[in-house]
Design a protein around this motif. Structure first.
Motif, mmCIF file in Angstrom:
data_model
loop_
_atom_site.group_PDB
_atom_site.id
_atom_site.type_symbol
_atom_site.label_atom_id
_atom_site.label_comp_id
_atom_site.label_asym_id
_atom_site.label_seq_id
_atom_site.Cartn_x
_atom_site.Cartn_y
_atom_site.Cartn_z
ATOM 1 N N THR A 2 0.841 -1.192 0.000
ATOM 2 C CA THR A 2 0.000 0.000 0.000
ATOM 3 C C THR A 2 0.874 1.238 0.000
ATOM 4 O O THR A 2 1.801 1.362 0.778
ATOM 5 C CB THR A 2 -0.893 0.033 1.256
ATOM 6 N N VAL A 3 0.555 2.172 -0.871
ATOM 7 C CA VAL A 3 1.276 3.438 -0.898
ATOM 8 C C VAL A 3 0.265 4.562 -0.791
ATOM 9 O O VAL A 3 -0.942 4.376 -0.897
ATOM 10 C CB VAL A 3 2.106 3.588 -2.194
ATOM 11 N N PHE A 4 0.755 5.762 -0.606
ATOM 12 C CA PHE A 4 -0.135 6.892 -0.452
ATOM 13 C C PHE A 4 -0.775 7.300 -1.770
ATOM 14 O O PHE A 4 -0.201 7.145 -2.839
ATOM 15 C CB PHE A 4 0.656 8.103 0.064
ATOM 16 N N THR A 5 -1.951 7.818 -1.676
ATOM 17 C CA THR A 5 -2.539 8.553 -2.787
ATOM 18 C C THR A 5 -2.773 9.970 -2.296
ATOM 19 O O THR A 5 -2.842 10.228 -1.085
ATOM 20 C CB THR A 5 -3.889 7.947 -3.226
ATOM 21 N N THR A 6 -2.892 10.877 -3.208
ATOM 22 C CA THR A 6 -3.015 12.280 -2.807
ATOM 23 C C THR A 6 -4.333 12.586 -2.115
ATOM 24 O O THR A 6 -4.529 13.687 -1.629
ATOM 25 C CB THR A 6 -2.879 13.189 -4.043
ATOM 26 N N ALA A 64 7.914 12.752 -3.846
ATOM 27 C CA ALA A 64 7.595 12.153 -5.137
ATOM 28 C C ALA A 64 7.855 10.652 -5.128
ATOM 29 O O ALA A 64 7.061 9.858 -5.646
ATOM 30 C CB ALA A 64 8.409 12.823 -6.241
ATOM 31 N N ALA A 65 8.982 10.256 -4.522
ATOM 32 C CA ALA A 65 9.314 8.835 -4.455
ATOM 33 C C ALA A 65 8.274 8.063 -3.649
ATOM 34 O O ALA A 65 7.858 6.964 -4.026
ATOM 35 C CB ALA A 65 10.694 8.649 -3.834
ATOM 36 N N MET A 66 7.814 8.637 -2.526
ATOM 37 C CA MET A 66 6.824 7.959 -1.699
ATOM 38 C C MET A 66 5.479 7.862 -2.409
ATOM 39 O O MET A 66 4.778 6.850 -2.321
ATOM 40 C CB MET A 66 6.666 8.688 -0.362
ATOM 41 N N LEU A 67 5.111 8.903 -3.150
ATOM 42 C CA LEU A 67 3.843 8.887 -3.866
ATOM 43 C C LEU A 67 3.859 7.862 -5.002
ATOM 44 O O LEU A 67 2.849 7.232 -5.291
ATOM 45 C CB LEU A 67 3.552 10.276 -4.424
ATOM 46 N N GLY A 69 5.516 5.067 -5.092
ATOM 47 C CA GLY A 69 5.549 3.691 -4.630
ATOM 48 C C GLY A 69 6.887 3.224 -4.108
ATOM 49 O O GLY A 69 7.907 3.916 -4.200
ATOM 50 N N SER A 70 6.884 2.008 -3.551
ATOM 51 C CA SER A 70 8.062 1.456 -2.896
ATOM 52 C C SER A 70 9.209 1.208 -3.865
ATOM 53 O O SER A 70 10.379 1.351 -3.501
ATOM 54 C CB SER A 70 7.695 0.148 -2.187
ATOM 55 N N GLY A 71 8.895 0.835 -5.113
ATOM 56 C CA GLY A 71 9.943 0.571 -6.087
ATOM 57 C C GLY A 71 10.771 1.802 -6.384
ATOM 58 O O GLY A 71 12.008 1.742 -6.443
ATOM 59 N N VAL A 72 10.096 2.937 -6.563
ATOM 60 C CA VAL A 72 10.797 4.188 -6.840
ATOM 61 C C VAL A 72 11.616 4.621 -5.628
ATOM 62 O O VAL A 72 12.743 5.102 -5.755
ATOM 63 C CB VAL A 72 9.801 5.292 -7.238
ATOM 64 N N LEU A 184 -1.740 1.551 8.585
ATOM 65 C CA LEU A 184 -1.230 2.642 7.758
ATOM 66 C C LEU A 184 -0.125 2.143 6.833
ATOM 67 O O LEU A 184 0.494 1.106 7.092
ATOM 68 C CB LEU A 184 -0.699 3.767 8.648
ATOM 69 N N PRO A 185 0.154 2.861 5.749
ATOM 70 C CA PRO A 185 1.225 2.448 4.831
ATOM 71 C C PRO A 185 2.580 2.421 5.546
ATOM 72 O O PRO A 185 2.907 3.341 6.298
ATOM 73 C CB PRO A 185 1.210 3.532 3.754
#
Length: 317
Positions: A2-6, A64-67, A69-72, A184-185
């Motif tokens: 799970t990652v954040f969305t705006t 930006a990296a967190m938004l 995703g984990s790969g970035v 939470l993420p």
């Protein structure tokens, strides 16, 4: 993962708080630049404003990296490790016999360590560098039949990998922790670590400049004072305690974790300062305006990230 969305309220609140702090810091820097007239004071303000400008860039990249995703995020930290290792090796003399080991370090060890983190192979990524790579590096170097400063050269290469790659890789490894009852993420744990570690640095600098009188060790780090350490450290612990809402920790547990991050971060910076003095340089590099090199910004993370990761994994998973 799970990652954040705006659209997530908590992420929006944290983003707004971070943006607000940066705006306030920028305004304060502008006012100080206009009002401070003494040469020493202007130098301090100029350094502070350079740090603030760099923080705008670093916060934007990290968000930006967190938004995305984990790969970035993993790729971002791998790049930081590569650059930090490059800074370390650039300042530590090497010989022809070290070239094979250096090639292995940059083009095999760095990507492989982060690949192990990315697939969540804890059993191997936690011992890959300190066991297998530590044996491989001197084995490759000895094939060059160059014994000049062999022990020193080998130790420097190993220590560079330990700091720039192994320790740093524990920060994004937080993204792969599976904590029961924590909805939470996991990216928030990484945000928590970076926030407490970096704010501790900032507040130690501010408290030291405003009220610092008792120098800790002028021969290692002339700017570090007892007042800066205590005032900045306690402020960072207070902020870390307040941020317990984004972690699986209770307020008391968050205070303890924050204190560990602050103490480990302080010694990380102190140890790397001693290394710089030994090498006769002020900064590890010049990549980040007002902050020196990448390793200058990671110095508080390299010691705190492994401790924070392993304590969280041991007690909460």
């Amino acid at each position: 993962m799970t990652v954040f969305t705006t659209t997530e309220p908590l992420f929006l609140w944290l983003s707004g708080a971070a943006l607000g702090l940066l705006v306030v810091a920028t305004l304060i820097g502008a006012v100080l630049a206009y009002r401070v007239k003494t040469p020493a004071g202007r130098d301090t303000v100029r350094n502070l404003n350079a740090r603030i400008r760099s923080w705008w860039v670093m916060v934007a990249l990290f968000a930006a990296a967190m938004l995305l995703g984990s790969g970035v995020t993993l790729v971002l930290f791998a790049l930081l490790s590569y650059l930090a290792l490059r800074e370390f090796i650039t300042l530590t003399p090497t010989r022809r016999g070290d070239h094979a080991g250096l090639f292995l370090s940059f083009f095999v060890v760095v990507p492989l360590q982060y690949w192990l983190v990315g697939i969540g192979w804890y059993g191997l990524f936690s011992i890959f560098i300190p066991v297998y790579v530590f044996m491989a590096l001197p084995s490759l170097s000895v094939l060059g039949a160059d014994t000049t400063d062999f022990l020193t050269r080998t130790a420097k290469a190993q220590w560079g990998l330990m700091l720039a790659v192994y320790c740093t890789s524990h920060a994004p490894a937080l993204l792969w922790l599976d904590i029961p009852g924590y909805s939470l993420p996991p990216a928030l744990l990484l945000l928590y670590l970076m926030t407490v570690a970096q704010l501790s640095d900032v507040f130690q600098y501010v408290f030291g400049k405003l009220w610092g009188k008792t120098r800790l060790s002028p021969g290692i780090s002339p700017s570090k004072t007892v007042e800066g350490l205590v005032g900045g450290g306690l402020t960072a612990v207070a902020i870390g305690t307040g941020l317990h809402v984004i972690t699986p920790f209770s307020p008391l547990q968050a205070a303890g974790m924050s204190l560990i991050i602050v103490i480990a971060g302080f010694f990380g910076g102190f140890v790397l300062s001693a290394m710089k003095r030994d090498l006769g340089v002020k900064d590890w590099g010049t990549m980040i305006e007002g902050h020196g090199g990448v390793l200058d910004r990671l110095d508080s993370v390299v010691f705190s990230a492994p401790l924070f990761f392993h304590l969280t994994r041991y007690w909460f998973t």
